[in-house]
Every structure is written in structure tokens, then in C-alpha cells.
Design a protein around this motif. Structure first.
Motif, PDB file in Angstrom:
ATOM      1  N   GLY A 165      80.802  39.055  70.432  1.00 40.11           N
ATOM      2  CA  GLY A 165      79.426  38.622  70.366  1.00 40.11           C
ATOM      3  C   GLY A 165      78.385  39.130  71.339  1.00 40.11           C
ATOM      4  O   GLY A 165      77.284  38.618  71.348  1.00 40.11           O
ATOM      5  N   THR A 166      78.664  40.104  72.168  1.00 39.75           N
ATOM      6  CA  THR A 166      77.610  40.678  72.995  1.00 39.75           C
ATOM      7  C   THR A 166      77.356  42.110  72.555  1.00 39.75           C
ATOM      8  O   THR A 166      78.242  42.752  71.999  1.00 39.75           O
ATOM      9  CB  THR A 166      78.023  40.713  74.488  1.00 39.75           C
ATOM     10  OG1 THR A 166      79.399  41.062  74.557  1.00 39.75           O
ATOM     11  CG2 THR A 166      77.801  39.369  75.141  1.00 39.75           C
ATOM     12  N   PRO A 167      76.153  42.625  72.826  1.00 38.81           N
ATOM     13  CA  PRO A 167      75.884  44.009  72.423  1.00 38.81           C
ATOM     14  C   PRO A 167      76.345  44.993  73.488  1.00 38.81           C
ATOM     15  O   PRO A 167      76.515  44.632  74.655  1.00 38.81           O
ATOM     16  CB  PRO A 167      74.359  44.036  72.313  1.00 38.81           C
ATOM     17  CG  PRO A 167      73.896  43.031  73.311  1.00 38.81           C
ATOM     18  CD  PRO A 167      74.977  41.971  73.399  1.00 38.81           C
ATOM     19  N   LEU A 168      76.521  46.229  73.091  1.00 34.49           N
ATOM     20  CA  LEU A 168      76.674  47.316  74.046  1.00 34.49           C
ATOM     21  C   LEU A 168      75.315  47.562  74.690  1.00 34.49           C
ATOM     22  O   LEU A 168      74.279  47.257  74.102  1.00 34.49           O
ATOM     23  CB  LEU A 168      77.159  48.578  73.326  1.00 34.49           C
ATOM     24  CG  LEU A 168      78.648  48.588  72.999  1.00 34.49           C
ATOM     25  CD1 LEU A 168      78.948  49.590  71.903  1.00 34.49           C
ATOM     26  CD2 LEU A 168      79.454  48.934  74.257  1.00 34.49           C
ATOM     27  N   PRO A 169      75.273  48.136  75.888  1.00 31.91           N
ATOM     28  CA  PRO A 169      73.975  48.426  76.496  1.00 31.91           C
ATOM     29  C   PRO A 169      73.234  49.468  75.667  1.00 31.91           C
ATOM     30  O   PRO A 169      73.850  50.268  74.968  1.00 31.91           O
ATOM     31  CB  PRO A 169      74.355  48.977  77.875  1.00 31.91           C
ATOM     32  CG  PRO A 169      75.762  49.417  77.752  1.00 31.91           C
ATOM     33  CD  PRO A 169      76.396  48.533  76.726  1.00 31.91           C
ATOM     34  N   SER A 170      71.913  49.465  75.746  1.00 32.03           N
ATOM     35  CA  SER A 170      71.105  50.351  74.895  1.00 32.03           C
ATOM     36  C   SER A 170      71.413  51.827  75.177  1.00 32.03           C
ATOM     37  O   SER A 170      71.328  52.656  74.267  1.00 32.03           O
ATOM     38  CB  SER A 170      69.622  50.068  75.095  1.00 32.03           C
ATOM     39  OG  SER A 170      69.277  50.329  76.449  1.00 32.03           O
ATOM     40  N   THR A 171      71.778  52.133  76.419  1.00 32.10           N
ATOM     41  CA  THR A 171      72.105  53.533  76.733  1.00 32.10           C
ATOM     42  C   THR A 171      73.244  54.069  75.882  1.00 32.10           C
ATOM     43  O   THR A 171      73.339  55.277  75.664  1.00 32.10           O
ATOM     44  CB  THR A 171      72.530  53.685  78.216  1.00 32.10           C
ATOM     45  OG1 THR A 171      73.566  52.716  78.496  1.00 32.10           O
ATOM     46  CG2 THR A 171      71.345  53.444  79.145  1.00 32.10           C
ATOM     47  N   PHE A 172      74.094  53.169  75.405  1.00 32.83           N
ATOM     48  CA  PHE A 172      75.217  53.623  74.588  1.00 32.83           C
ATOM     49  C   PHE A 172      74.721  54.350  73.333  1.00 32.83           C
ATOM     50  O   PHE A 172      75.417  55.201  72.791  1.00 32.83           O
ATOM     51  CB  PHE A 172      76.096  52.431  74.188  1.00 32.83           C
ATOM     52  CG  PHE A 172      77.424  52.820  73.620  1.00 32.83           C
ATOM     53  CD1 PHE A 172      78.474  53.179  74.451  1.00 32.83           C
ATOM     54  CD2 PHE A 172      77.630  52.856  72.246  1.00 32.83           C
ATOM     55  CE1 PHE A 172      79.707  53.566  73.926  1.00 32.83           C
ATOM     56  CE2 PHE A 172      78.871  53.230  71.715  1.00 32.83           C
ATOM     57  CZ  PHE A 172      79.901  53.587  72.565  1.00 32.83           C
ATOM     58  N   HIS A 173      73.534  54.000  72.915  1.00 33.20           N
ATOM     59  CA  HIS A 173      72.985  54.598  71.689  1.00 33.20           C
ATOM     60  C   HIS A 173      72.072  55.777  71.963  1.00 33.20           C
ATOM     61  O   HIS A 173      71.577  56.412  71.020  1.00 33.20           O
ATOM     62  CB  HIS A 173      72.255  53.524  70.890  1.00 33.20           C
ATOM     63  CG  HIS A 173      73.135  52.359  70.591  1.00 33.20           C
ATOM     64  ND1 HIS A 173      74.200  52.441  69.730  1.00 33.20           N
ATOM     65  CD2 HIS A 173      73.148  51.088  71.093  1.00 33.20           C
ATOM     66  CE1 HIS A 173      74.832  51.263  69.693  1.00 33.20           C
ATOM     67  NE2 HIS A 173      74.215  50.437  70.507  1.00 33.20           N
ATOM     68  N   THR A 174      71.804  56.069  73.237  1.00 36.46           N
ATOM     69  CA  THR A 174      70.863  57.152  73.549  1.00 36.46           C
ATOM     70  C   THR A 174      71.431  58.217  74.490  1.00 36.46           C
ATOM     71  O   THR A 174      71.069  59.380  74.391  1.00 36.46           O
ATOM     72  CB  THR A 174      69.586  56.587  74.224  1.00 36.46           C
ATOM     73  OG1 THR A 174      69.973  55.830  75.387  1.00 36.46           O
ATOM     74  CG2 THR A 174      68.839  55.668  73.260  1.00 36.46           C
ATOM     75  N   TYR A 175      72.316  57.786  75.400  1.00 43.30           N
ATOM     76  CA  TYR A 175      72.789  58.726  76.406  1.00 43.30           C
ATOM     77  C   TYR A 175      73.928  59.588  75.863  1.00 43.30           C
ATOM     78  O   TYR A 175      74.891  59.072  75.295  1.00 43.30           O
ATOM     79  CB  TYR A 175      73.281  57.972  77.653  1.00 43.30           C
ATOM     80  CG  TYR A 175      73.783  58.885  78.745  1.00 43.30           C
ATOM     81  CD1 TYR A 175      72.900  59.472  79.641  1.00 43.30           C
ATOM     82  CD2 TYR A 175      75.134  59.183  78.854  1.00 43.30           C
ATOM     83  CE1 TYR A 175      73.359  60.328  80.633  1.00 43.30           C
ATOM     84  CE2 TYR A 175      75.611  60.046  79.842  1.00 43.30           C
ATOM     85  CZ  TYR A 175      74.711  60.616  80.731  1.00 43.30           C
ATOM     86  OH  TYR A 175      75.167  61.466  81.705  1.00 43.30           O
ATOM     87  N   GLY A 176      73.771  60.878  76.056  1.00 39.39           N
ATOM     88  CA  GLY A 176      74.838  61.808  75.690  1.00 39.39           C
ATOM     89  C   GLY A 176      74.762  62.988  76.626  1.00 39.39           C
ATOM     90  O   GLY A 176      73.864  63.071  77.472  1.00 39.39           O
ATOM     91  N   THR A 177      75.713  63.908  76.482  1.00 41.53           N
ATOM     92  CA  THR A 177      75.662  65.099  77.327  1.00 41.53           C
ATOM     93  C   THR A 177      75.660  66.340  76.459  1.00 41.53           C
ATOM     94  O   THR A 177      76.380  66.384  75.472  1.00 41.53           O
ATOM     95  CB  THR A 177      76.849  65.146  78.317  1.00 41.53           C
ATOM     96  OG1 THR A 177      78.051  64.794  77.629  1.00 41.53           O
ATOM     97  CG2 THR A 177      76.612  64.187  79.475  1.00 41.53           C
ATOM     98  N   PRO A 178      74.828  67.371  76.797  1.00 37.50           N
ATOM     99  CA  PRO A 178      73.909  67.397  77.928  1.00 37.50           C
ATOM    100  C   PRO A 178      72.881  66.258  77.821  1.00 37.50           C
ATOM    101  O   PRO A 178      72.490  65.881  76.714  1.00 37.50           O
ATOM    102  CB  PRO A 178      73.207  68.756  77.823  1.00 37.50           C
ATOM    103  CG  PRO A 178      73.953  69.549  76.815  1.00 37.50           C
ATOM    104  CD  PRO A 178      74.768  68.618  76.014  1.00 37.50           C
ATOM    105  N   ASN A 179      72.475  65.772  78.981  1.00 43.83           N
ATOM    106  CA  ASN A 179      71.510  64.687  79.027  1.00 43.83           C
ATOM    107  C   ASN A 179      70.125  65.254  78.827  1.00 43.83           C
ATOM    108  O   ASN A 179      69.571  65.892  79.704  1.00 43.83           O
ATOM    109  CB  ASN A 179      71.621  63.954  80.362  1.00 43.83           C
ATOM    110  CG  ASN A 179      70.643  62.798  80.451  1.00 43.83           C
ATOM    111  OD1 ASN A 179      69.972  62.461  79.473  1.00 43.83           O
ATOM    112  ND2 ASN A 179      70.564  62.210  81.622  1.00 43.83           N
TER     113      ASN A 179
END
Lengths: 319, 319, 319, 319
Positions: free
Chosen positions: C302-316
Motif C-alpha cells: 500500500g505505499t508508492p515508490l518514490p517519484s524518482t523511480f519513474h524519472t531517474y535513469g542512466t545516463p541521467n
């Protein structure tokens, strides 16, 4: 009698709690079927339950009431003399209510209120649990078969009270009941926002958290222990599968380093299933103090508890 | 001073042991690399080590000697008064050796011998562990980083002494040190073959087993705790991969219900890695007595320990 | 050649990945000391590492580069014929780069790019791991000693690629490499936002997530497996103690039901330590589809992943 | 059609077994209450059960019979073509019995006997499990609620057959059903005493052990999987508490490295609860061969299985 300079060591442990519920049937199903506790007795509006590892007769008295909350907390004294000493001390301190004739499963108890108005009792003489045949364990040093049902909680572990004045309450428990302060969270001004206290080797048997609602005597949560972190995860699965509201998913507390999952039982009381945490053996343990800056980091691995954790209690005054 | 009818509660816990080894290099590698302990000090022929969760400075003093065995056992008193009371009582009982100036990490201690001749000391004042930078943990209520090396043992858990007269020794620990008898195994004639005793909430801090060899003062084993049954299994894998002799593979004890694995460290001392077991909270715990008939069933799940478990000790008199 | 109506089953498993790092020393320390992997080879700007349970020679090629990201993905074919079939098919499809002479540890490979531009290679002939003496395990059906260091990861488990067009990429992997779609998350319009695909019995060996940044060919994360949920918690403790940024603390994924912890290795690549998850045995598994409404519930408990999980990738690309 | 040089890969997995029991009520209680399986159907003298994680309708058909033993083994083909190929091949090999109209939950199957006379069937078309409301899980990619009852087994994992000629039987399964030989134990003369074979990524789905009794077609055991080593220990506690005969307490196998506990269900069949074990991904796995000398070391951590493990099977010919 204890000497001036030696600590009070008269309370053996947290023996039971009474929880109030406006939904007695659903609450009972929660504790019996999902936590895996056993019913040992019914009397009036109350049902008495135990975890498979509870050494005493019961650890939970579940009582039908108009609203959720704490009925009372039961503390077991080390001995009859220890009980008398505590009664006399609390009587003199002005917190006393008086002697009762006892309740199902234990003899006369001395009743009192803590600084914030929660009702407690301390007693010594208690009936032993006589294991019924169908629950006889394979090993006779175990009180009862492993329940193997739902979360299969072992026993009552600790309680957390909401308090309008944490400093006053933690001082009360230290001075009159011999609790020791393991850890504390404080404001920048040095006022306690949470106090963790122990009478056993566990790092806490009692926690007291600041209730900012203005109410007094509210209940934060009761925690039932399972045997491993994995069983906390398992408990979360059981709650998920059975539609129980999970307020905070399994994670690790900073204070005490226990693994936890927090849910609301159907009557509304917050219940924790926990495991692990360290034991305190050293007699010169220094209270660990957490500043607001340190608390901002959240839980051990870096996320915060939900905001309701700091506001919701029972009775729910925010309805 | 304790009153006539109240129990002695002056010992806080088992603080350290000194083990003797004829193979100091290999033994040190065992405790450091395979158990995952840290070296805190070296002095003379001794190395002092700690588990990552030990609250005191060290739990193991490893000393080079001609043959394996127990050097001494260190007990921590609850307070300076408690220490004085124990010293006075033991002095009067005739078991005393006398006061020492202390050892690395602790002040003056009172030294004595138990009924079978094992050397012990009790002390109160002790140096605190100051965590070096490279071992600073993420959470400051933890003494040290999780070691993450080998079996990663948390801390010293309990010891088991061999004794030519278990009844005499268990009586000594109960009467003069305040240990309580959790469980016992007896012969058909009612003589103790093993006694399990506790001073903390653990179901035992000390076990005493019958040494039929005729020798006195021998050592059976020391147990280091890990955090879960799974980590006991993991420890067994570490021992298997690194050629350590496994005397008894992971299994569950009847008494105390701990998970265990038993090995011989390279110097010859038997070492246990353990987890779990129940805590005793109830102040009126009744000693659980196991008969020879009941003991025949073996371990919790039905197999026996190897016969060496009942004969091998250090020094090894059977060579 | 496979017949018209039978599935492609030419890829055995995900054999290795090459990760790029601008901080080669710190990244190497992370994989060796904190994940517990072993170095098997160094060549040019690259270090080759393996988990103790990897059946192939290595699962990670760590290469110094100006910025973090994916070098390439290595897939092992079932047989030489399977390799030829895949090469021919991909060549015809227009995604091919061509045959290479191989790399450290494996013979010629066919190189290609997926729809979003990630570089892959497929090969069959490979050198076997020859266990050096100091890493010889107790059981010879295990490739190497249990590492007993840091998180002690077993092996490479799966990778997650960022893609500007998940539907196109998941179609590519299904049609040309025989991956099967276990689960998918879709928009209200039915476009894939995440696709989970498998070639082994694991519920996924490859995940593809929507990269909304406009970039192509970015890397989301690589996951290394440990043996139990408890070891995921343990890994989190190791990361906490050693100052590694924990993006998401241990919790349970809905898709695949794996336990996880997500961190950024010092070079910037997201790394997961995972355990559990179900295996897919049934040949008529129906893809499980998660709607945006269902995805709002967050993780399993019942908790979400942090928003960075959907935006952060590499290369950044957001620096 | 498969080409000459490519392996047969037509069997998806071990789908179900039929066990015979002379004590149908007690056996049913064992599988339902102590293993935690669910009843999906009753028909004639049979009850069909499933573990909460079984992806097919059921994994156990429990049939009342005069004596314990194996009814038949059900294998699921990958596809309709795969089924036809296997039927044709086995028919030609002389092991065939013929096509049946199917059974509860699956369509027509091809029946046959292995070299030692065990009855098997292979089928493809099968009814899907439709989860009843009271067992609906929290996550829809899970077939059913976690059972949270007794040992809470996930699913059927593997079976072990007794055979008068292990070499002949393992050859049959390899040549006609596409099983691959993961590991084997052999005599000094090179004859197989146990063969471990797989069709999935598990290191074995089928084991065949030498039956020295002279009997043919006997059954050694069926194994049901739990999710962790800890749950194997938990299962042992459930068996202990409920009076089930534990033949071998929890320990770790050398072959496959699975954790196990072995019991006899009330009807007499040996049942294993297991966890862990490695998966085989590499397509060029070399069969691991254990010599009599190596086998003398016993289990992974050094103790032997009880002698009955090598002699007892069902039907029990030693009564």
C-alpha cells in the motif's frame, strides 16, 4: 525495601491490555483468525484472548464499548511485596484509584491513573494457563501449540500510549513504576515527543507519544510479537488478503530497531505486528536521544511513517 | 540490601568469557573471519574481540595457552552495591579467590571459583565501547556496523560449563549469584544432568552439564547469537565452505527452543551459533523438568545430538 | 527451425550486463565489498565480476566511462542452432549490428539494438568458471563459496530498461527473442507503461518501463538476487551502514511479488537487491494487466515508490 | 518437429500426482489442515486439492485405496503439438498405455508406464482455476489467498520415485520426455543409485532412487514447496505439535541444496516440505556426479539421513 540509591525493580512485565471496540464481532475475528490468538474466556461484554506464547493466562481483554480505545493496562509485579510497595508509593503520589478485587484470571490489583489519565492496574497473584488438550504443544516448555493460523502472533510485546505531556508521563513511569528510559525523541527545546521505556530486557515495553489533539488518555497502539522479520512480512500478506487497512507497510523502526507493520483492527484501534529489536543487558545504558533533525530521516532505511501515525489514536477525536 | 524473602538480583548479565587456545592464529581467524567479530585490543598473549551488537567493550578474550579450555567467565553486576553484596556473600561462602585490580576494559573485580572449579569474576565499572570511524553504524542506537562478514554474530549469548556435580553447581549459581533455574534434565534418581539458568529474561544465560569423565572445571561451549534461524543455517554454510568441523548441524533444542549449530573452533573449543529461544517474563515460572524418558526423544524434531556432545569438553581429557 | 505455431525458445537466460561508471573505483568497491561479488578478470577499462551463485563466468562487466548507463546486455542462447536462428531473424528484421568476435569469456556473438536503441548481444559458446582454490565451496554442485561479505548477492536476476516506447520494445523482445509477456501496466488508452517479460521460469527476466524524458536507450536498473526476504532487509542494513543512497526501502512489488531494495551505486546506476517472486510453470499463462486505477494502490502493502523511480535513469538526463 | 540435434522440450512441468491412502479422512486432514491445502473437488473415492500458489486447478488427487502408494503422475505438455509428439514417441517406444478421456480438470491425456511401472499421463488442455470469493487474494497475479494455515505450502514441487533400475528409468525420462540429468549418485561400478532430473529451471522436478526391496513401481515421496527455509522449520513445528511422524528433521540436501523436512502422512506416504535449491539457467550444465565416498559425508552439514529413507516406500512391502 529498595535503598535510596538502587533502582525500583518491582514490575515484572506488561501482562495484558483491555481494548474497547464498537465492533466486537469483527474485532474478535481479527484477533482470533488473522492474528491467530485463542479465546480463553468470555464474560459480560468481554472476551479474553491469548497468543500461543503468552506465559500468562491472557494478554488481551476485548470489551464491547461505544467507541474504540484503551480500557486499561495490566502490569504484573515481581512479588507480593513488590506489589505492596508500588501500591503504597502510587497511593502517596496521588495517582491512585484504589484496590480492586481483581478480574478474570488474577487476584486483587491496585488501580491507578498515569499522568495523562490512562487507567492501569498492578497485581501479582494470577491463575496459570491450563492448556486444553487440543492445544497441547509438542514441547512442554511451550505454553501452547504454535497457532499456525493467520499471523500466528506469539504474545503481547508492548504498548504505545498517546499523551498530552510525554515528559510528565515518562517521569511518572520512571519514578513510580521503575521503567527506564531507553530512547527518546525531543523537540529543539528539549521536550519529549516520544519516550521509549523498559522494565524487561527488551529495549521497550512501553512507548509514549505526543498527542497534539488536545485530548488526554488516548491510545496509540498495541504490538504483538512474531518470531522473525519474515513473519512480519507474512502478517502484511495476511492483512492484504483479508482487506485489513494497512497504515504503514513493513519497515524498520529507528528506535528499538524493530520490524513492524501497522494496521487498524476493525474496531478502529491501531495494532502493530513486530519482531526483532535489541535487548538491553548493560546496567549503565545511556538514553539515546533523537533530535528533530535526526528524526527527519524517517525510518531506518529512509522513508517516513504516514502522517496519520502522528495524529490518529483511539478514541478517534477527529471524526 | 535485599530482604530475606526477595530474590537476589545483583547480576546484570554474562559479559565476557576468556577462552584458551593452543592455536591462537587459527582461532583468531575463526572468530574474526568466520564469526565476523572485531578485534578491539591485543595485550600479552590475549586478543579481545566483540560482536557487532555487544553493548560492552568486548565479549571474548582469546588467550594463547598449551591447551584449549575456559580461562574465566566475567559477570557484570547491576551496580556497585550489587557487586559489593556478591563479593561479601561469596567471600563468606568460602568460594572466593579475592579482589583483582581488573583487566583490560574493566575496573576491580571479585574473583571466585564455582563448586566445580571454574574461575569467574564479577565487576561493575567498565569502559564503554568507543566506535571507531570505519565501524560507525547507520543508526546510533547500535554499537557498531553490522559486520556483514562470515556468520556475522551479534553478541555473546550464553555459556555451557561441564561439571562433575551439576546439582552442586546449579545450587551455587542460584544461592550466591541469583541465577534462576529455568529447566533441568534429571536422572531417574532425581539428580541433575543438565541445568539451565537465567539472570536476564533469556530462558538461559548459563547451562551446566554433567561431565562423566571424572575431570573438573571443564568447558562445554560458548554460544554466540545471530538474529534469526536463517542466519544459523547461513553460519553452517560458512563453516562447511571453510572446513570447520560441524559436530551437530542446525537443529532445534528442546530446552530453551533455540536453533543451533555446533562446531569446534580450530583451538578445540566447542562453539555454538544460536538464535531464537523464548524469554521468561512471568515471575512465577516453574522449572521445567525433563526425565530420561523424555530426553530419549532427542532434539525438538526427533533426532539425537551426537554422542560426543555428552563427552567432549575442553581441556580434552580423552586425547 | 521452429514451426509456425510453436513459440521461439532460443534464449536460455540473461547472462551478463555491462554497466558504465564514471567512478570506477567506488563502483567496484560497491559491487565487491557491499554486494559481495568477486572479481574474475580485468581488461582495459573493464572489471568482470560474478555473484557466488552465477553459473557462468561473470554476470557484470563494469566499464569506466564518462557517464553512467548501460554498456550492453548479454543473452545466452540455448544452443549453437538457436544462436544462428536468432541472428538470422534479427538480421532480417533490421535491428542487427552484426557478428563480433566475442569478448572475455565467450566466443562470437551477434550484436543488435532493440527498438529503443539498447545494445545487446546473443552468444552460445562460453568459457566455464574454474573456481580458484580459495573460493572452492563445500558442495561441488555450487559454483563458488557463499561469499559471506556485505549483501552476499547470489547472481544477476533481471534488468529493467527505460524505453521511449514500451509497446514497441516489448513487441521486439517477444517476436525476435521469444520473451513472453508475464504482466503489463497500461494507460487508460491501453499503451504499455511497464512490461515484464520472461524467457526462464522466473516471472520476469526483463522489464521495460516508460521513459518520459524523451531520451532513448537509457537504463533503469539491474537486480541481483539474494536467497530470502530477510537477506533483502540485511542488504538494506549494509547500505545504511555504508552510506549508500537508498532510493526505496525494502518492500514488495505487485508485479512479480518480489521483495526489493533500490539503491544508486556510486557511479549513479540504480541497483536492486531482490528475492522471491513466483515462477511461471503453466504454459498457458495469461498476461496479467494492471490498470492505472489499480496501480494507484502503490506497492503490495500500500505505499508508492518514490517519484524518482519513474524519472531517474542512466545516463541521467536531468542533471 | 524437433530436429535431430536439439533437445526434446515438450513437457512444461509436473502438474499433479495422485496419492493412494488407506486412511482417507486422516490423510485429508493432513493435507488440508497441516499442509494448508484447499479442497477443490470431490469425486468418487477421490478428493482434489491445491496449494495456494498452484497455477493449475489442483496438484494432488487423494484417492482411497487398500494401501498407500502412487496412483499416477500428471505431466503438462507445453502445447497440443508437444502432447501429440510425446504420445507418438512413447507409443512407438512400447511404454504406452493409450489415450484416456481425461479426468477432473483436464482433457484427454496420453497414459503410459515408465520403465519401473509407475503410471503417468501427459495432457495439455486443462481447466483454469476460478478462485472462489472467500479465497480471492489481495493481488490478482496470485491464484489464491496465502492459506495461513498449518505449513501453508505453496505448491507441488517435485516427486521422488523408487525404482528397481534407476539407470533404465532415468534414461526413459531423458529420452522420451526430455528430462535433463542435473545430478546423480552412482555406485563404484557406475550404476545410478539416485538420479535428479529437471524439465523446468528447477534443479530437479523428479528424482529416482534405487529400491533394493525387489519391488517395482513404488513411491518414495512427494515434495510441497514453502517460501523459505524458515517456513520449513515452521512446518516441522506444526508436525511436532500435531503428532505427525517426522522421519528426518529439517536439514539441507547435498543434491539440489534444498532445505527439507520429511514426514509420513497418516496414510503412510512419505511427504517432504521443502524450500530453496538452485535454478539451472546455463544450457550446458554438466551433470554433477556423487561417488559412494562423497555420499558417506551425509547431508550438506554432515549428518546422514535415517536408514529408513533408503528402504521405506509405499506400498510398504516390509510390513
Amino acid at each position: 525495601m529498595t535503598t535510596n540509591h538502587e533502582p525500583i525493580r518491582d514490575i515484572a512485565y506488561l501482562s495484558h491490555i483491555e481494548l474497547l471496540t464498537p465492533k466486537p464481532t469483527e474485532s474478535l475475528e481479527f484477533f482470533r483468525d488473522l492474528l491467530g490468538m485463542e479465546i480463553v474466556h468470555r464474560e459480560g461484554q468481554s472476551v479474553f484472548l491469548r497468543g500461543w506464547g503468552d506465559q500468562q493466562l491472557y494478554s488481551l481483554k476485548l470489551t464491547e464499548e461505544g467507541q474504540a480505545g484503551l480500557g486499561h493496562v495490566g502490569l504484573r509485579a515481581y512479588s507480593q511485596q513488590a506489589l505492596e510497595r508500588r501500591a503504597q508509593d502510587i497511593e502517596q503520589s496521588g495517582y491512585g484509584i484504589g484496590w480492586s478485587d481483581g478480574d478474570y484470571g488474577h487476584s486483587r490489583s491496585y488501580q491507578f491513573m498515569d499522568a495523562d489519565g490512562h487507567v492501569l492496574e498492578v497485581f501479582y497473584e494470577a491463575d496459570k494457563y491450563v492448556t486444553p488438550d487440543h492445544l497441547k504443544p509438542g514441547l512442554k516448555n511451550q505454553p501452547q501449540k504454535f497457532s499456525a493460523r493467520g499471523a500466528s502472533v506469539t504474545q503481547l510485546d508492548h504498548i504505545n500510549l498517546f499523551s498530552s505531556n510525554v515528559d510528565a508521563d515518562s517521569t511518572f513511569y520512571r519514578n513510580h513504576l521503575g521503567f527506564r528510559l531507553s530512547e527518546q525523541a525531543i523537540t529543539d527545546e528539549g521536550k519529549q515527543t516520544t519516550a521509549w521505556l523498559h522494565v524487561t530486557n527488551k529495549s521497550y515495553d512501553l512507548a509514549i507519544s505526543l498527542d497534539k489533539s488536545g485530548a488526554q488518555g488516548r491510545f496509540h497502539h498495541a504490538a504483538f510479537k512474531v518470531e522473525s522479520a519474515e513473519m512480519v512480512l507474512r502478517a502484511a500478506d495476511v492483512f492484504l488478503d483479508n482487506g485489513i487497512f494497512i497504515e504503514a507497510p513493513p519497515n524498520k523502526h529507528v528506535a528499538g530497531q524493530t520490524m513492524f507493520v501497522y494496521v487498524y483492527e476493525p474496531g478502529g484501534n491501531r495494532i502493530e505486528v513486530c519482531s526483532g529489536g535489541f535487548l538491553i543487558y548493560t546496567p549503565d545504558w545511556e538514553t539515546v536521544t533523537w533530535t528533530p533533525e535526526e528524526r527527519k530521516k524517517g525510518l531506518a532505511w529512509g522513508t517516513p511513517l504516514p502522517s496519520t501515525f502522528h495524529t490518529y489514536g483511539t478514541p478517534n477525536t477527529e471524526k
